[in-house]
Write an enzyme that holds these catalytic residues in place. Structure first.
Site, PDB file in Angstrom:
ATOM      1  N   LYS A 196      34.893  35.892  36.481  1.00  0.00           N
ATOM      2  CA  LYS A 196      35.983  35.849  37.445  1.00  0.00           C
ATOM      3  C   LYS A 196      35.562  35.328  38.820  1.00  0.00           C
ATOM      4  O   LYS A 196      36.394  34.782  39.553  1.00  0.00           O
ATOM      5  CB  LYS A 196      36.552  37.264  37.637  1.00  0.00           C
ATOM      6  CG  LYS A 196      37.165  37.862  36.404  1.00  0.00           C
ATOM      7  CD  LYS A 196      38.566  37.365  36.198  1.00  0.00           C
ATOM      8  CE  LYS A 196      39.269  38.155  35.124  1.00  0.00           C
ATOM      9  NZ  LYS A 196      40.663  37.738  34.949  1.00  0.00           N
ATOM     10  N   SER A 202      38.797  31.544  42.770  1.00  0.00           N
ATOM     11  CA  SER A 202      40.217  31.871  42.672  1.00  0.00           C
ATOM     12  C   SER A 202      40.961  30.935  43.624  1.00  0.00           C
ATOM     13  O   SER A 202      40.455  30.612  44.704  1.00  0.00           O
ATOM     14  CB  SER A 202      40.487  33.328  43.052  1.00  0.00           C
ATOM     15  OG  SER A 202      39.790  34.215  42.212  1.00  0.00           O
ATOM     16  N   ASP A 238      41.602  42.865  42.926  1.00  0.00           N
ATOM     17  CA  ASP A 238      42.532  42.386  41.904  1.00  0.00           C
ATOM     18  C   ASP A 238      43.029  43.574  41.100  1.00  0.00           C
ATOM     19  O   ASP A 238      42.237  44.355  40.563  1.00  0.00           O
ATOM     20  CB  ASP A 238      41.836  41.378  40.992  1.00  0.00           C
ATOM     21  CG  ASP A 238      42.821  40.526  40.210  1.00  0.00           C
ATOM     22  OD1 ASP A 238      43.963  40.376  40.675  1.00  0.00           O
ATOM     23  OD2 ASP A 238      42.442  39.993  39.156  1.00  0.00           O
ATOM     24  N   TYR A 296      46.056  45.112  38.135  1.00  0.00           N
ATOM     25  CA  TYR A 296      46.367  44.859  36.718  1.00  0.00           C
ATOM     26  C   TYR A 296      47.769  45.373  36.438  1.00  0.00           C
ATOM     27  O   TYR A 296      48.004  46.120  35.505  1.00  0.00           O
ATOM     28  CB  TYR A 296      45.319  45.600  35.873  1.00  0.00           C
ATOM     29  CG  TYR A 296      45.128  45.134  34.446  1.00  0.00           C
ATOM     30  CD1 TYR A 296      45.018  43.786  34.126  1.00  0.00           C
ATOM     31  CD2 TYR A 296      45.014  46.067  33.414  1.00  0.00           C
ATOM     32  CE1 TYR A 296      44.812  43.382  32.824  1.00  0.00           C
ATOM     33  CE2 TYR A 296      44.806  45.680  32.105  1.00  0.00           C
ATOM     34  CZ  TYR A 296      44.698  44.328  31.809  1.00  0.00           C
ATOM     35  OH  TYR A 296      44.475  43.922  30.504  1.00  0.00           O
ATOM     36  N   GLU A 346      49.373  35.081  39.175  1.00  0.00           N
ATOM     37  CA  GLU A 346      49.433  36.305  39.975  1.00  0.00           C
ATOM     38  C   GLU A 346      50.160  36.068  41.299  1.00  0.00           C
ATOM     39  O   GLU A 346      50.262  34.938  41.780  1.00  0.00           O
ATOM     40  CB  GLU A 346      48.031  36.827  40.294  1.00  0.00           C
ATOM     41  CG  GLU A 346      47.148  37.057  39.075  1.00  0.00           C
ATOM     42  CD  GLU A 346      45.910  37.864  39.400  1.00  0.00           C
ATOM     43  OE1 GLU A 346      45.922  38.628  40.392  1.00  0.00           O
ATOM     44  OE2 GLU A 346      44.918  37.741  38.651  1.00  0.00           O
ATOM     45  N   GLU A 364      45.175  32.606  35.487  1.00  0.00           N
ATOM     46  CA  GLU A 364      45.947  33.844  35.510  1.00  0.00           C
ATOM     47  C   GLU A 364      47.011  33.722  36.594  1.00  0.00           C
ATOM     48  O   GLU A 364      46.700  33.429  37.751  1.00  0.00           O
ATOM     49  CB  GLU A 364      45.052  35.059  35.776  1.00  0.00           C
ATOM     50  CG  GLU A 364      44.118  35.362  34.613  1.00  0.00           C
ATOM     51  CD  GLU A 364      43.428  36.695  34.738  1.00  0.00           C
ATOM     52  OE1 GLU A 364      43.078  37.273  33.701  1.00  0.00           O
ATOM     53  OE2 GLU A 364      43.234  37.178  35.879  1.00  0.00           O
ATOM     54  N   HIS A 405      51.021  41.724  30.136  1.00  0.00           N
ATOM     55  CA  HIS A 405      49.694  41.115  30.020  1.00  0.00           C
ATOM     56  C   HIS A 405      48.699  42.141  29.486  1.00  0.00           C
ATOM     57  O   HIS A 405      47.897  41.849  28.591  1.00  0.00           O
ATOM     58  CB  HIS A 405      49.242  40.595  31.384  1.00  0.00           C
ATOM     59  CG  HIS A 405      47.833  40.069  31.396  1.00  0.00           C
ATOM     60  ND1 HIS A 405      47.470  38.883  30.803  1.00  0.00           N
ATOM     61  CD2 HIS A 405      46.688  40.587  31.929  1.00  0.00           C
ATOM     62  CE1 HIS A 405      46.176  38.675  30.975  1.00  0.00           C
ATOM     63  NE2 HIS A 405      45.674  39.708  31.649  1.00  0.00           N
ATOM     64  N   GLN A 416      33.701  36.672  29.845  1.00  0.00           N
ATOM     65  CA  GLN A 416      34.308  37.988  30.039  1.00  0.00           C
ATOM     66  C   GLN A 416      34.111  38.877  28.811  1.00  0.00           C
ATOM     67  O   GLN A 416      33.792  40.067  28.936  1.00  0.00           O
ATOM     68  CB  GLN A 416      35.796  37.819  30.344  1.00  0.00           C
ATOM     69  CG  GLN A 416      36.516  39.097  30.723  1.00  0.00           C
ATOM     70  CD  GLN A 416      37.961  38.833  31.162  1.00  0.00           C
ATOM     71  OE1 GLN A 416      38.390  37.681  31.274  1.00  0.00           O
ATOM     72  NE2 GLN A 416      38.703  39.890  31.405  1.00  0.00           N
ATOM     73  N   THR A 419      47.534  39.499  36.325  1.00  0.00           N
ATOM     74  CA  THR A 419      48.373  38.549  35.593  1.00  0.00           C
ATOM     75  C   THR A 419      49.749  39.134  35.297  1.00  0.00           C
ATOM     76  O   THR A 419      49.865  40.236  34.767  1.00  0.00           O
ATOM     77  CB  THR A 419      47.692  38.148  34.280  1.00  0.00           C
ATOM     78  OG1 THR A 419      46.364  37.709  34.554  1.00  0.00           O
ATOM     79  CG2 THR A 419      48.459  37.032  33.596  1.00  0.00           C
TER      80      THR A 419
END
Length: 436
Positions: A259, A263, A133, A135, A207, A205, A140, A246, A366
């Site tokens: 996390k 997903s 993942d 970023y 994505e 989130e 965000h 988190q 995100t």
């Protein structure tokens, strides 16, 4: 930069003899996404979405309609081998599928191989070996950073290096799979010790998922101008997050149980070839931003390496569904808010010699817009829970049991037929009872 070419399969004049495909919001003949489906519990197999139907690819192979293409690849129960095909082979397959579904002369042969989409169950498209993942949504990163570090929201490495972390592949599930609220550790600011129990700050989130095609050998990096040859397609990705877990666990190594509980991805692989008209130039970097190092910078990528996709998120509470109330939109924004391109994150991932494999999944992270209407998570929309968002029949700070979160995407470009990604949905179930 090696990007897919625009050809006759993208023409806005192309029509299908499958009537529901013409004008379909997600699956017109210009799309032809691949997935894995089954009917009434039979064996999973590869299919291609066309309008309100799914073409049974295994059946098409059996009757000889896809002669010259690798039968073992197309009769598999996953898309890993398909993803491992060369871009040239995938393009040739797209051409023959487009002809089969557009030329009336093929109707009598192909129509018996169509299955109503309402009758199918969808499965994960591939056996996902690894999931990373990133970023890349700078807004965000700024929004979340401001909540936790008001004086320094964006860390100094962000504009130099694509930030990412390795996620958990085993808990990725296909759209429609219920999401069980996780249990975990939290620590209230006023508490002396942590506690264990259900997450109270459940979030989504928004994505984009990137499916890796042909991989690279261990120790061999991927050049940025070759990166898109290693991408098989795209999907939607909801990286569910327990924000209270988190906040307690993320230092010093980053997110863990916050996390990895689940997903959700959309079921259909929107092929790189189908996306050819929807590559565009990235937004210019703001004045004063550093130019990335040469290994992740390409003039060709900067001329057309971004994606032109409109993203939306909606919520439907259990009470709304019982009352027949339509889902409420939470946000909408474009993928142009990605600070790094797909080629840059693929190249960076392999730059140290890490070997990527067909069927690996990369998340964009995100994607948010500068304004609240385009924020990609409830954490941002509600300012960390301080400003609840109104929905029909109530308000939300974070997602509650019974809430269904739905992501959708539409790729758009002037002069071309828009294509969609299909649903990416998950409904939250209560956390399991604690034992011991």
């Amino acid at each position: 930069m090696s990007r897919p070419v625009i050809d006759h399969t993208h023409s806005d004049e192309l029509k299908s003899w499958v009537e529901s495909a013409n004008g379909h919001k997600d699956f017109p003949i210009q799309n032809l996404p691949f997935g894995v489906f089954s009917v009434k519990g039979d064996a999973p197999r590869i299919g291609v979405a066309i309008g309100d139907y799914v073409l049974d690819v295994k059946a098409a192979v059996t009757v000889g309609l896809l002669a010259g293409h690798d039968a073992d690849v197309l009769t598999s129960d996953t898309l890993n081998a398909y993803m491992d095909m060369s871009p040239a082979k995938r393009l040739a397959l797209r051409h023959i599928l487009s002809a089969l579904l557009s030329d009336e002369a093929n109707k009598d042969k192909v129509q018996p191989l169509l299955v109503a989409a309402s009758d199918v169950s969808m499965h994960l498209p591939a056996r996902i070996g690894d999931y990373t993942d990133f970023y890349v949504g700078i807004h965000h990163a700024m929004n979340v950073g401001a909540l936790f570090r008001p004086d320094n929201p964006l860390l100094p490495n962000y504009k130099h290096v694509p930030i990412g972390y390795h996620g958990r592949a085993s808990s990725i599930r296909v759209s429609g799979t219920p999401v069980v609220r996780p249990n975990g550790q939290t620590k209230a600011p006023t508490a002396d010790t942590p506690s264990f129990g259900p997450s109270k700050r459940m979030d989504y989130e928004l994505e984009i998922g990137v499916w890796i095609g042909q991989g690279n050998a261990l120790g061999q990096p991927i050049a940025i101008d070759d990166a898109m040859n290693h991408v098989a397609g795209f999907c939607l990705l909801n990286d569910w997050s327990a924000r209270d877990f988190q906040a307690w666990e993320y230092q010093p190594l980053g997110p863990f149980l916050a996390k990895n509980f689940m997903s959700t991805i959309s079921a259909w692989v929107i092929t790189t070839e189908a996306m050819a008209p929807f590559f565009t130039a990235p937004k210019p970097r703001p004045e004063g931003d550093p130019k990335p190092l040469p290994y992740i910078w390409s003039d060709a990528d900067q001329a057309g390496g971004a994606l032109s996709i409109d993203l939306k998120v909606s919520i439907s509470s259990e009470e709304m569904r019982k009352a027949g109330t339509p889902a409420a939109q939470l946000s909408e924004g474009p993928t142009s808010n990605m600070y790094w391109t797909v080629a840059q994150i693929v190249t960076h991932h392999a730059s140290n010699g890490c070997n990527l494999n067909a069927g690996d999944l990369l998340g964009s992270g995100t994607i948010s817009a500068p304004e609240r209407s385009g924020f990609g998570s409830l954490l941002e929309i509600t300012s960390g829970g301080a400003n609840p968002v109104e929905i029909p029949g109530g308000t939300r700070t974070f997602a509650e049991d019974g809430d269904q979160i739905s992501l959708s995407a539409c790729a758009k470009a002037d002069g071309y037929v828009s294509i969609g990604f299909g649903p990416c949905e998950g409904t939250i179930l209560p956390a399991p009872a604690l034992v011991g």
